[in-house]
Design a protein around this motif. Structure first.
Motif, PDB file in Angstrom:
ATOM      1  N   LEU A   1       0.697  -1.152   0.009  1.00 40.30           N
ATOM      2  CA  LEU A   1       0.140  -0.093   0.020  1.00 40.30           C
ATOM      3  C   LEU A   1       0.867   1.306  -0.017  1.00 40.30           C
ATOM      4  N   PHE A   2       2.051   1.280   0.843  1.00 40.04           N
ATOM      5  CA  PHE A   2       2.885   2.452   0.857  1.00 40.04           C
ATOM      6  C   PHE A   2       3.681   2.615  -0.506  1.00 40.04           C
ATOM      7  N   ALA A   3       4.052   1.387  -1.157  1.00 35.52           N
ATOM      8  CA  ALA A   3       4.936   1.556  -2.280  1.00 35.52           C
ATOM      9  C   ALA A   3       3.871   2.141  -3.433  1.00 35.52           C
ATOM     10  N   LEU A   4       2.646   1.651  -3.303  1.00 34.85           N
ATOM     11  CA  LEU A   4       1.809   2.222  -4.604  1.00 34.85           C
ATOM     12  C   LEU A   4       1.275   3.521  -4.244  1.00 34.85           C
ATOM     13  N   GLY A   5       1.413   4.135  -3.034  1.00 40.26           N
ATOM     14  CA  GLY A   5       0.794   5.364  -2.521  1.00 40.26           C
ATOM     15  C   GLY A   5      -0.659   5.322  -2.293  1.00 40.26           C
ATOM     16  N   VAL A   6      -1.067   4.331  -1.993  1.00 41.70           N
ATOM     17  CA  VAL A   6      -2.602   4.176  -1.816  1.00 41.70           C
ATOM     18  C   VAL A   6      -3.057   3.783  -0.397  1.00 41.70           C
ATOM     19  N   THR A   7      -2.569   4.288   0.616  1.00 38.93           N
ATOM     20  CA  THR A   7      -2.827   4.014   2.074  1.00 38.93           C
ATOM     21  C   THR A   7      -3.998   4.973   2.301  1.00 38.93           C
ATOM     22  N   PRO A   8      -4.809   4.208   3.160  1.00 38.69           N
ATOM     23  CA  PRO A   8      -5.900   5.125   3.504  1.00 38.69           C
ATOM     24  C   PRO A   8      -5.730   6.248   4.358  1.00 38.69           C
ATOM     25  N   LYS A   9      -6.336   7.404   4.057  1.00 35.10           N
ATOM     26  CA  LYS A   9      -6.077   8.573   4.813  1.00 35.10           C
ATOM     27  C   LYS A   9      -7.237   9.182   5.569  1.00 35.10           C
ATOM     28  N   PHE A  10      -6.747   9.912   6.762  1.00 33.99           N
ATOM     29  CA  PHE A  10      -8.039  10.576   7.368  1.00 33.99           C
ATOM     30  C   PHE A  10      -8.854  11.857   6.637  1.00 33.99           C
ATOM     31  N   ASP A  11      -7.953  12.365   5.946  1.00 33.23           N
ATOM     32  CA  ASP A  11      -8.498  13.386   5.082  1.00 33.23           C
ATOM     33  C   ASP A  11      -7.776  13.452   3.726  1.00 33.23           C
ATOM     34  N   ARG A  12      -8.446  13.033   2.539  1.00 32.07           N
ATOM     35  CA  ARG A  12      -7.900  12.979   1.212  1.00 32.07           C
ATOM     36  C   ARG A  12      -7.770  14.334   0.582  1.00 32.07           C
ATOM     37  N   ARG A  13      -8.219  15.293   1.442  1.00 33.11           N
ATOM     38  CA  ARG A  13      -7.889  16.617   0.821  1.00 33.11           C
ATOM     39  C   ARG A  13      -6.747  17.120   1.087  1.00 33.11           C
ATOM     40  N   ALA A  14      -5.977  16.579   2.015  1.00 34.14           N
ATOM     41  CA  ALA A  14      -4.716  17.018   2.617  1.00 34.14           C
ATOM     42  C   ALA A  14      -3.639  16.872   1.901  1.00 34.14           C
ATOM     43  N   ALA A  15      -2.643  17.558   2.065  1.00 28.96           N
ATOM     44  CA  ALA A  15      -1.484  17.373   0.972  1.00 28.96           C
ATOM     45  C   ALA A  15      -0.867  15.900   1.248  1.00 28.96           C
ATOM     46  N   PRO A  16      -0.532  15.224   0.404  1.00 31.28           N
ATOM     47  CA  PRO A  16       0.062  13.728   0.376  1.00 31.28           C
ATOM     48  C   PRO A  16       1.288  13.588   1.250  1.00 31.28           C
ATOM     49  N   ALA A  17       1.522  12.784   2.007  1.00 35.40           N
ATOM     50  CA  ALA A  17       2.710  12.576   2.724  1.00 35.40           C
ATOM     51  C   ALA A  17       2.928  11.098   2.345  1.00 35.40           C
ATOM     52  N   PHE A  18       4.281  10.436   2.724  1.00 33.15           N
ATOM     53  CA  PHE A  18       4.667   9.260   2.556  1.00 33.15           C
ATOM     54  C   PHE A  18       4.628   8.959   0.974  1.00 33.15           C
ATOM     55  N   VAL A  19       5.030   9.739   0.180  1.00 33.79           N
ATOM     56  CA  VAL A  19       5.065   9.455  -1.187  1.00 33.79           C
ATOM     57  C   VAL A  19       6.408   9.108  -1.560  1.00 33.79           C
ATOM     58  N   ALA A  20       6.783   7.948  -2.100  1.00 35.54           N
ATOM     59  CA  ALA A  20       8.143   7.422  -2.256  1.00 35.54           C
ATOM     60  C   ALA A  20       8.801   8.111  -3.571  1.00 35.54           C
ATOM     61  N   ASP A  21      10.062   8.516  -3.773  1.00 30.58           N
ATOM     62  CA  ASP A  21      10.535   8.677  -4.581  1.00 30.58           C
ATOM     63  C   ASP A  21      11.475   7.414  -5.255  1.00 30.58           C
ATOM     64  N   TYR A  22      10.898   7.073  -6.383  1.00 23.34           N
ATOM     65  CA  TYR A  22      11.721   5.840  -7.096  1.00 23.34           C
ATOM     66  C   TYR A  22      12.438   6.242  -8.027  1.00 23.34           C
ATOM     67  N   SER A  23      12.777   7.587  -8.269  1.00 24.08           N
ATOM     68  CA  SER A  23      13.500   7.966  -9.528  1.00 24.08           C
ATOM     69  C   SER A  23      14.636   7.165  -9.858  1.00 24.08           C
ATOM     70  N   VAL A  24      15.525   7.001  -8.953  1.00 24.08           N
ATOM     71  CA  VAL A  24      16.497   6.213  -9.352  1.00 24.08           C
ATOM     72  C   VAL A  24      16.581   4.883  -9.597  1.00 24.08           C
ATOM     73  N   GLU A  25      15.676   4.253  -9.074  1.00 24.06           N
ATOM     74  CA  GLU A  25      15.025   2.876  -9.433  1.00 24.06           C
ATOM     75  C   GLU A  25      14.261   2.814 -10.727  1.00 24.06           C
ATOM     76  N   VAL A  26      13.430   3.610 -10.998  1.00 18.46           N
ATOM     77  CA  VAL A  26      12.961   3.901 -12.401  1.00 18.46           C
ATOM     78  C   VAL A  26      14.064   4.007 -13.341  1.00 18.46           C
ATOM     79  N   GLY A  27      15.155   4.646 -12.993  1.00 21.38           N
ATOM     80  CA  GLY A  27      16.222   4.669 -14.018  1.00 21.38           C
ATOM     81  C   GLY A  27      17.007   3.581 -14.238  1.00 21.38           C
TER      82      GLY A  27
END
Length: 587
Positions: free
Chosen positions: A496-522
């Motif tokens: 859930l964390f890797a996909l960025g789809v963890t349940p939130k208390f408030d879906r309007r809030a700025a997202p946190a726990f967003v992973a940066d996979y840019s190195v791995e994507v490369g």
């Protein structure tokens, strides 16, 4: 996302979890006539060889909440000792002020019905996650977490309603992490959190007329869990035995009843002993307790072969009791062995325990370079921790291949490692439903400062029945919370964390726990190269050929013709490796 989930499910179902269970000569004086030669100088300590990236990653997996690329590069460029000494000097990242900043201006934390304001309930827990993941003082934070599993208080109690009290206790362990254990015992004893949790808050002296006797909870757990254990120990942590070969019990109930009298007369500061909770000054919930001598037992207090004279005031009584306990020879091996378990290996060799115990007793440890760590006073925790991390058992690469060496990574540390390794944009956990309580077995089965009892999530002497480690008689504490539910729950959470789809208390809030996979994507177009990178970052060079082949086969099911496919490969590779035995068992 559908392709990734399908590939992940196939991979997990195909992966079986297995468990592990330092003088030179000064020369001689000339015997023939002539000038006396100058003594040869002491050889200079050889400079520390800089570690490889794999060695740095392994060290950081023991000493932090998880290695990431910047930390690996740092340790590789300065060495273990320089990194360790720098960490000792960093200012502590604390919790209380950040938690209080979220309180109303008047500091009132409860509503008209006396219930804690809902927006405050998880503030202490949220502070843990953010500090563990983002704190620069990783060694201190890691030590505080280890201590929290020895000197346990838990939010699974009335403390859930008092986040400021929990945060203050978290600060006690954080500030004391590199200090002296005697001082830490005192701060813990005077903390409102411990007094509430182990029920000695407003503990009163005996009253023969009513039959009241002092509460014994803290006296018992202080001896049994926080300092001595139940039986006499040799310095190497093994049980000392009597003439009949039986372990020697340290105390009986008379010692507990004698010690319980010590912890009478403590209540909230700034108010009367019995002030109603609604009238207690709000800062008292996070300030040091106050001793009220009129409620303290004036009787003599006999325990562990010591008697505190009748009429001794409460403050001095408490000091004398803690001195007696702290100076007991059991403390070094009892504490040292558990610290080894929390950082390095679940079933440490007795020689390892003896060396760590000696560092505790002397308050000093000599690093491989010859530099000394510690104040030279018994109980120095910086020296003790240095002994844990720099011991040959911890640093010798041959330990990696020892089937009796290592430990199951704690679920909490697996999650913090993911967040650190893949550089989440923010570790502010305020909006994360999962992180408010990860103790459910369908999640991690472990919540920081939230164990089900004072005995922690798992016991240091736990031997898992029906396992190879159990058959070998090896302690494997973390296996106590490893079961059919948690084994599946953990990869579900990581996914859930890797996909960025963890349940939130408030879906309007700025997202946190967003992973940066840019190195791995490369690197995702080259599965072998991607796994070489992740092997350093996650598995410290222990990625087995079978696991590598399984992951590559799964990755190749995902087309790499566009950015979405490359990102899916990066996510899948991270989740699969962090769910594999190669990662779950820390060597």
């Amino acid at each position: 996302m559908k392709i990734l989930l399908q590939a992940l499910l196939l991979a997990i179902l195909g992966t079986a979890l297995v468990s592990c269970g330092g003088g030179g000569s000064n020369g001689s004086v000339a015997t023939s006539p002539g000038p006396t030669p100058e003594p040869e100088p002491e050889p200079e300590p050889e400079p520390e060889l800089l570690p490889t990236a794999l060695e740095a990653s392994r060290f950081l997996s023991q000493a932090t909440f998880g290695p990431n690329t910047p930390a690996i590069e740092d340790v590789s460029s300065v060495g273990f000792e320089s990194w360790f000494n720098t960490q000792l000097e960093l200012p502590p990242s604390l919790h209380l002020q950040g938690v209080l900043a979220q309180f109303p201006e008047d500091g009132k934390f409860f509503d008209e019905q006396g219930n804690t304001l809902p927006e405050l309930v998880f503030t202490a827990s949220n502070s843990f996650w953010q500090t563990a993941i983002e704190g620069e003082d990783q060694l201190r934070q890691r030590m505080a977490f280890a201590l929290s599993q020895i000197m346990v208080v838990s939010s699974q109690s009335d403390l859930r309603r008092l986040p400021q009290t929990m945060a203050a206790y978290m600060d006690v362990l954080t500030e004391g992490a590199f200090g002296n254990y005697r001082d830490l015992l005192e701060e813990v004893t005077y903390s409102p959190a411990m007094a509430i949790y182990l029920t000695y808050l407003r503990n009163e002296k005996a009253n023969p007329d009513t039959g009241r006797v002092p509460d014994e909870n803290y006296a018992r757990e202080l001896l049994q869990l926080f300092s001595l254990g139940l039986v006499a120990l040799n310095q190497d942590g093994s049980s000392a035995v009597d003439a009949q070969g039986e372990p020697q019990e340290l105390f009986d109930n008379s010692d507990i009843t004698g010690l319980a009298k010590v912890f009478t007369g403590l209540s909230f500061a700034g108010a009367a002993f019995e002030t109603r909770p609604s009238l207690i000054p709000l800062p008292a919930f996070y300030q040091r307790l106050e001793m009220f001598d009129s409620y303290h037992s004036a009787e003599p207090k006999a325990f562990l072969g010591t008697t505190i004279p009748a009429g001794t005031d409460g403050g001095n009584t408490l000091q004398m009791a803690l001195d007696t306990i702290f100076n007991h020879p059991n403390v070094g091996p009892f504490l040292g062995r558990q610290l080894i378990q929390r950082f390095v290996t679940s079933h440490p060799p007795v020689e390892y325990v003896a060396r760590v115990s000696a560092a505790f007793d002397t308050g000093s440890y000599q690093l491989p370079s010859g530099e000394a760590v510690g104040t030279g006073e018994r109980g120095d925790l910086s020296a003790t921790l240095a002994a844990v991390l720099f011991d040959p058992v911890a640093r010798n690469p041959e330990s990696i291949g020892d089937p009796q060496h290592g430990k199951l990574r704690e679920p909490v540390i697996r999650l913090t490692h993911w967040a650190r390794a893949f550089k989440v944009n923010s570790a502010n956990a305020r909006n994360e439903r999962i992180l408010s309580n990860t103790s459910d077995s369908a999640l991690l089965g472990q919540q920081p400062y939230g164990s089900p009892s004072v005995f922690n999530f798992y016991r240091p002497g736990y031997i898992a029945p029906g396992t190879e480690t159990g058959a070998a008689g090896l302690n494997a504490p973390e296996l106590q919370i490893s079961n059919a539910t948690t084994i599946v729950g953990y990869p579900n959470v990581i996914t859930l964390f890797a996909l960025g789809v963890t349940p939130k208390f408030d879906r309007r809030a700025a997202p946190a726990f967003v992973a940066d996979y840019s190195v791995e994507v490369g690197l995702a177009n080259d599965p072998e190269g991607l796994l070489d990178h992740l092997d350093i970052l996650l598995t410290q060079g222990r990625l087995e050929p079978e696991t590598r082949a399984r992951v590559i086969a799964a990755l190749e099911q995902i087309p790499a013709s566009n950015d979405d496919g490359l990102l899916a490969r990066a996510r899948l590779a991270s989740v699969m490796l962090m769910s594999a035995p190669d990662y779950l068992v820390q060597r």
